[in-house]
Motif scaffolding. Structure first.
Motif, PDB file in Angstrom:
ATOM      1  N   SER A  75       0.824  -1.219   0.000  1.00 24.92           N
ATOM      2  CA  SER A  75       0.000   0.000   0.000  1.00 24.92           C
ATOM      3  C   SER A  75       0.852   1.261   0.000  1.00 24.92           C
ATOM      4  O   SER A  75       0.461   2.269  -0.579  1.00 24.92           O
ATOM      5  CB  SER A  75      -0.916   0.020   1.218  1.00 24.92           C
ATOM      6  OG  SER A  75      -1.827  -1.038   1.160  1.00 24.92           O
ATOM      7  N   ASP A 117       2.134   1.261  -3.825  1.00 24.94           N
ATOM      8  CA  ASP A 117       1.070   1.479  -4.804  1.00 24.94           C
ATOM      9  C   ASP A 117      -0.266   1.256  -4.105  1.00 24.94           C
ATOM     10  O   ASP A 117      -0.622   0.119  -3.788  1.00 24.94           O
ATOM     11  CB  ASP A 117       1.239   0.516  -5.980  1.00 24.94           C
ATOM     12  CG  ASP A 117       0.255   0.778  -7.109  1.00 24.94           C
ATOM     13  OD1 ASP A 117      -0.652   1.614  -6.933  1.00 24.94           O
ATOM     14  OD2 ASP A 117       0.392   0.154  -8.169  1.00 24.94           O
ATOM     15  N   LYS A 125      -3.402   1.438  -5.072  1.00 26.41           N
ATOM     16  CA  LYS A 125      -4.406   0.609  -5.754  1.00 26.41           C
ATOM     17  C   LYS A 125      -4.128  -0.879  -5.542  1.00 26.41           C
ATOM     18  O   LYS A 125      -5.035  -1.653  -5.247  1.00 26.41           O
ATOM     19  CB  LYS A 125      -4.441   0.923  -7.251  1.00 26.41           C
ATOM     20  CG  LYS A 125      -5.047   2.258  -7.575  1.00 26.41           C
ATOM     21  CD  LYS A 125      -5.047   2.495  -9.062  1.00 26.41           C
ATOM     22  CE  LYS A 125      -5.572   3.881  -9.378  1.00 26.41           C
ATOM     23  NZ  LYS A 125      -5.536   4.149 -10.812  1.00 26.41           N
ATOM     24  N   LEU A 166      -6.339  -3.744  -3.466  1.00 24.13           N
ATOM     25  CA  LEU A 166      -6.696  -5.052  -4.033  1.00 24.13           C
ATOM     26  C   LEU A 166      -6.202  -6.197  -3.150  1.00 24.13           C
ATOM     27  O   LEU A 166      -6.920  -7.177  -2.928  1.00 24.13           O
ATOM     28  CB  LEU A 166      -6.130  -5.192  -5.448  1.00 24.13           C
ATOM     29  CG  LEU A 166      -6.812  -4.361  -6.519  1.00 24.13           C
ATOM     30  CD1 LEU A 166      -6.069  -4.476  -7.845  1.00 24.13           C
ATOM     31  CD2 LEU A 166      -8.254  -4.780  -6.685  1.00 24.13           C
TER      32      LEU A 166
END
Length: 163
Positions: free
Chosen positions: A46, A49, A51, A55
Motif C-alpha cells: 500500500s 502502490d 491501488k 486489491l
C-alpha cells in the motif's frame, strides 16, 4: 518447532478432554502467526502502490473469512459460548493490523527512501516521455503531410501499445 513447543505448553493448561477447544486455540495461534506477515505485506504494498494495496487487502479480507470460521467453530462447539468464539476470532484478526503497525515502525524509513527514489525515477520517466512526445509530434506531422493511411494507422498502433 514453535508449533511443537506451543502444543506442549497448551497441554499443561488445557485438559485432555477438551480436544476441540485445543484445536481452536492452536488454530488461533497459527493464524495469528500467519496474519502478521500478511499485515506487513499489505502495508508495504500500500505504501508503494495504493491501488494494489487495496486489491491485496480485499483479497486478504476474503481469505480471512474461512480462517475465522476455522477458529470460531471449534471454540464455540467446545465451550457453547458465542462471545468467547467471537473474541478468539477477533484476536486472530487483529494480528494483521499489528503486523502492519510493526512494518510501519520498523520499515518506514526504508520505504520512505524507496518512495523518494521512485519520485526521482518518475521525473526521469517524465523527461523521457516528453522527449518521445516531441519525436512523435514530428512523426505525426510527417504522416499528415504524406497523407498515408497506413503510416497513420501504424502511428496510432504504436501509441496505443505504449500504454
Amino acid at each position: 518447532c514453535v508449533g511443537f513447543i506451543g502444543c506442549h505448553i497448551l497441554r499443561k493448561f488445557i485438559n485432555k478432554n477438551e480436544g476441540l477447544y485445543k484445536t481452536g486455540i492452536i488454530s488461533m495461534l497459527g493464524i495469528i502467526i500467519h496474519n502478521i506477515p500478511e499485515g506487513i505485506a499489505t502495508y508495504i504494498l500500500s505504501s508503494i502502490d495504493l491501488k494494489l494495496g487495496i486489491l491485496l487487502a480485499i483479497a486478504i479480507i476474503l481469505h480471512n473469512i474461512p480462517e475465522g470460521i476455522g477458529i470460531s467453530i471449534p471454540i464455540y462447539h467446545s465451550t457453547k459460548n458465542k462471545k468467547k468464539a467471537f473474541i478468539y476470532t477477533a484476536v486472530s484478526g487483529f494480528s494483521e493490523p499489528v503486523g502492519a503497525i510493526l512494518a510501519m515502525l520498523i520499515l518506514y524509513k526504508y520505504i520512505n527512501n524507496g518512495n523518494n527514489m521512485s519520485n526521482e525515477i518518475d521525473s526521469a520517466e517524465q523527461d523521457r516521455a516528453a522527449s518521445e512526445q516531441s519525436k512523435e509530434g514530428s512523426e505525426w506531422e510527417r504522416t499528415e503531410k504524406t497523407n498515408n493511411k497506413f503510416a497513420h494507422q501504424q502511428f496510432l498502433k504504436k501509441k496505443i501499445w505504449k500504454y
